[in-house]
Design a protein around this motif. Sequence first.
Motif, PDB file in Angstrom:
ATOM      1  N   UNK A  45       0.818  -1.209   0.000  1.00 25.98           N
ATOM      2  CA  UNK A  45       0.000   0.000   0.000  1.00 25.98           C
ATOM      3  C   UNK A  45       0.857   1.266   0.000  1.00 25.98           C
ATOM      4  N   UNK A  46       1.989   1.241   0.690  1.00 20.25           N
ATOM      5  CA  UNK A  46       2.901   2.392   0.677  1.00 20.25           C
ATOM      6  C   UNK A  46       3.518   2.540  -0.712  1.00 20.25           C
ATOM      7  N   UNK A  47       3.918   1.420  -1.321  1.00 18.79           N
ATOM      8  CA  UNK A  47       4.522   1.475  -2.660  1.00 18.79           C
ATOM      9  C   UNK A  47       3.530   1.955  -3.718  1.00 18.79           C
ATOM     10  N   UNK A  48       2.270   1.593  -3.566  1.00 15.74           N
ATOM     11  CA  UNK A  48       1.248   2.038  -4.521  1.00 15.74           C
ATOM     12  C   UNK A  48       0.792   3.471  -4.270  1.00 15.74           C
ATOM     13  N   UNK A  49       1.221   4.043  -3.145  1.00 18.19           N
ATOM     14  CA  UNK A  49       0.853   5.412  -2.814  1.00 18.19           C
ATOM     15  C   UNK A  49      -0.506   5.530  -2.143  1.00 18.19           C
ATOM     16  N   UNK A  50      -1.101   4.424  -1.786  1.00 16.43           N
ATOM     17  CA  UNK A  50      -2.410   4.458  -1.137  1.00 16.43           C
ATOM     18  C   UNK A  50      -2.292   4.900   0.315  1.00 16.43           C
ATOM     19  N   UNK A  51      -1.170   4.583   0.939  1.00 22.29           N
ATOM     20  CA  UNK A  51      -0.931   4.957   2.334  1.00 22.29           C
ATOM     21  C   UNK A  51       0.322   5.819   2.398  1.00 22.29           C
ATOM     22  N   UNK A  52       0.305   6.771   3.306  1.00 21.14           N
ATOM     23  CA  UNK A  52       1.517   7.555   3.549  1.00 21.14           C
ATOM     24  C   UNK A  52       2.175   7.138   4.862  1.00 21.14           C
ATOM     25  N   UNK A  53       1.449   6.429   5.668  1.00 21.98           N
ATOM     26  CA  UNK A  53       1.995   5.874   6.897  1.00 21.98           C
ATOM     27  C   UNK A  53       1.756   4.386   6.856  1.00 21.98           C
ATOM     28  N   UNK A  54       2.618   3.527   7.231  1.00 19.89           N
ATOM     29  CA  UNK A  54       3.873   3.703   7.939  1.00 19.89           C
ATOM     30  C   UNK A  54       4.989   4.167   7.005  1.00 19.89           C
ATOM     31  N   UNK A  59       7.653  -0.367   6.805  1.00 22.32           N
ATOM     32  CA  UNK A  59       6.891  -1.262   5.936  1.00 22.32           C
ATOM     33  C   UNK A  59       7.771  -2.366   5.363  1.00 22.32           C
ATOM     34  N   UNK A  60       9.066  -2.103   5.201  1.00 22.55           N
ATOM     35  CA  UNK A  60      10.012  -3.128   4.742  1.00 22.55           C
ATOM     36  C   UNK A  60      10.472  -3.994   5.918  1.00 22.55           C
ATOM     37  N   UNK A  61      10.713  -3.371   7.061  1.00 16.44           N
ATOM     38  CA  UNK A  61      11.245  -4.101   8.226  1.00 16.44           C
ATOM     39  C   UNK A  61      10.255  -5.110   8.784  1.00 16.44           C
ATOM     40  N   UNK A  62       8.977  -4.803   8.740  1.00 12.29           N
ATOM     41  CA  UNK A  62       7.978  -5.703   9.308  1.00 12.29           C
ATOM     42  C   UNK A  62       7.954  -7.068   8.605  1.00 12.29           C
TER      43      UNK A  62
END
Length: 170
Positions: A45-54, A59-62
């Motif tokens: 979701x962060x990579x697609x730009x849908x989320x700005x957090x985390x 997002x990679x470490x989890x």
Amino acid sequence: MHTAAIDPPGVEWLRVSSKYVTVRLVEWAVRNVILVAAVSLPLLFVQLGWWTWPPLWFAVALPAFFVVLALWRLVLIPRQVRAIGYAERNEDLLIRRGIFFQRTMVVPYGRMQYVDVAVGPVERILGLCTVKLHTASAGTMAHLPGLPAAEGARLREQLSARGEARLAGL
């Protein structure tokens, strides 16, 4: 390292089938594919730009953390299977398991209410079964996985006969 509390003197431990490693590996694979996919959703979701957090690093470490944890569990599976053992004695059945936190369970034949044999799909393919011992105590979770089907049937009959004899006071 052996201790008398976990390995009573004079007890010959019987081990479960080495094929049980395959059962555990299949369970591991299914569980971890689902888990890593679920914890990777924030990264997607962060990579697609849908989320700005985390943040991207989190997002990679989890998922990376869960992959490392899954690999650690993978390394332990064969050793965990080798640590499972059982021994039939005159008055009780001993079940042993564990690597770091070892446990030996003593199930007196006279306390057994019934013996259950269960087979899952992977166990069925490999010719294995799990013997479950039910006692009057609700807290007793005595089960012996990874037995060859013939040994499971023999153990079921043997334990049932010994339990009935003890209950009858023979």
